[in-house]
Design an enzyme around this catalytic site. Sequence first.
Site, short mmCIF file in Angstrom:
data_model
loop_
_atom_site.label_atom_id
_atom_site.label_comp_id
_atom_site.label_asym_id
_atom_site.label_seq_id
_atom_site.Cartn_x
_atom_site.Cartn_y
_atom_site.Cartn_z
N THR A 189 -34.98 -36.82 8.64
CA THR A 189 -36.07 -37.25 9.50
C THR A 189 -36.67 -36.03 10.20
O THR A 189 -35.99 -35.01 10.36
CB THR A 189 -35.59 -38.24 10.57
N GLU A 335 -35.72 -44.00 7.37
CA GLU A 335 -34.50 -44.80 7.44
C GLU A 335 -34.59 -46.11 6.67
O GLU A 335 -33.55 -46.76 6.44
CB GLU A 335 -34.17 -45.12 8.91
#
Length: 553
Positions: A189, A335
Amino acid sequence: MRSTMQNVPLLTSRIIDYAGDVYPGSEVVTWGADGPRRSSFTDVAKDCRRLANALRTLGIDGDQRVGSFMWNNEEHLELYLGVPAAGAVLHTINIRLFPQQMVYVVNHAEDKVIFVDNSLAQPFSALLEHTPTVEHVVVNGPVPDEVKQALAGGGKRQVHDYRQLLDAQPDTFAWPEVDENDGTLMCYTSGTTGHPKGVVYSHRSNLLHATFCAGANGLGLTQSARALAIVPLFHANAWGLAYAAMMAGSSLIMPDRFLQPEPLARMIESEKVTCGGAVPTLMTGLLEYLDGHPETDVSSLDRVIIGGSACPPALMHAFHDRYDVTVLHGWGMTETSPLGTVAIAPVGVEGEEYWNYRHSQGRLALHVEARLVGPDGAVQPWDGEAVGEIEVRGPWVTGSYYRDDDAASAEKFDEGWLRTGDVGSLTADGYLTISDRAKDVIKSGGEWISSIDLENELMAHPGVREASVVGVPDEKWGERPLAIVVPVEGQTPAVEDLRSFLQDRVARWQVPERWAFVTEVPKTSVGKFDKKTLRARYAEGSLSVVQVERTSA
């Protein structure tokens, strides 16, 4: 009673064999300075097997990490397919991260081999001094001797040529029978605080996700489709497009480093592109180019899915009205593999109701469960009105971060649910509308203001190219919105004109009284508005801000 069905593991290696066998007429087209180069799915499948053999010669014989530092091209696609099929894990490195973040993710993943495009090899070589786990570097394309020497680091690493490495290998390989829950790919991320967090996808999660992406409620891929893969392979699992296209037999157009509006328009025209995926900023640039070059034929283009950040409704309507292109919202995150919703309107709705569905983030995918959690922890109803933080769970939603015991990361998970950080509402028929990021909601005088709503309305003004809105401290109201505007080239919209424009579209008390005009809104590594930087610039006084009297009602 147990079923009588065979228990065959869901493995991504099946995609390679299937695509190579049953779709020999489909192709992967890589755009280059001298025009496109083409390979059939059959040839790509053979190269994947050569790659697997080559990995064995480099010491990759288990689930070690193999890094990629590459653009979207055929070779990167072969890594995307071949590395997981061989039993290893591909770590796609975001080339837009800060150098220290790149070093961190390579070391944290413990990459052993890294593949790099020749156009990126020289800057990448400067990072290798700080990445002790890397033993081999494979370069896609020729590079000068001094770059090879820098990559080798005085003999610390072996440097190979991609094509020579593969050509020395047979095109047959027995794919290992691994557990379907083993890792295939990993993305980090690009959070604005702390280190990037690693998300590891499995064979099972990627196959289930790709099935949704390819289907009618996703990208609607078929053998006749020609998909332009603008979204980088290193960004959020490539939105599932790489696996989904190979699964469906859809030809893939890979733009390599040619991501500017003119070459993208040429690709669409010459390759008869039918669909694709991109972020709003790229589509805004493409629209401006097409408007200025009406001779460009993009009539083949049918649909484009937009994600990464909210798509301004004005952009959707412009493509629909002027080019008959359906721009679809998609919602998700690294995610969630990433697609959790796609905004395809229900059959039979028309007019304003149709566009209300299209303007939402879309309908939840079959395997993505969602709930809304209010500030007090209570689960909110799906009535299109109640607002809460969106929490999700499902077979392609991560349940943790890789090698991470950070307390802040643990707070991302709520009894088996992923807290997305997005605030929004859900309709009774499962359509999600994002109001804002939880950290970006503007809390003014005890009321919430959606920065996304203000941005979308501002970008509907004909004199505004881009607009970002952030909350800034206010002595009386706690926070108030600051609008940062990029005017259309050659235009200078006045503050009062923009305020009057907004007053007809949002509650009058929400209209910003602070305004700044800039030539470009700063972006994050994945193309989102960098609101952290904008807030910092305001705090340090480097933004030239015009302030007017607040509208009271």
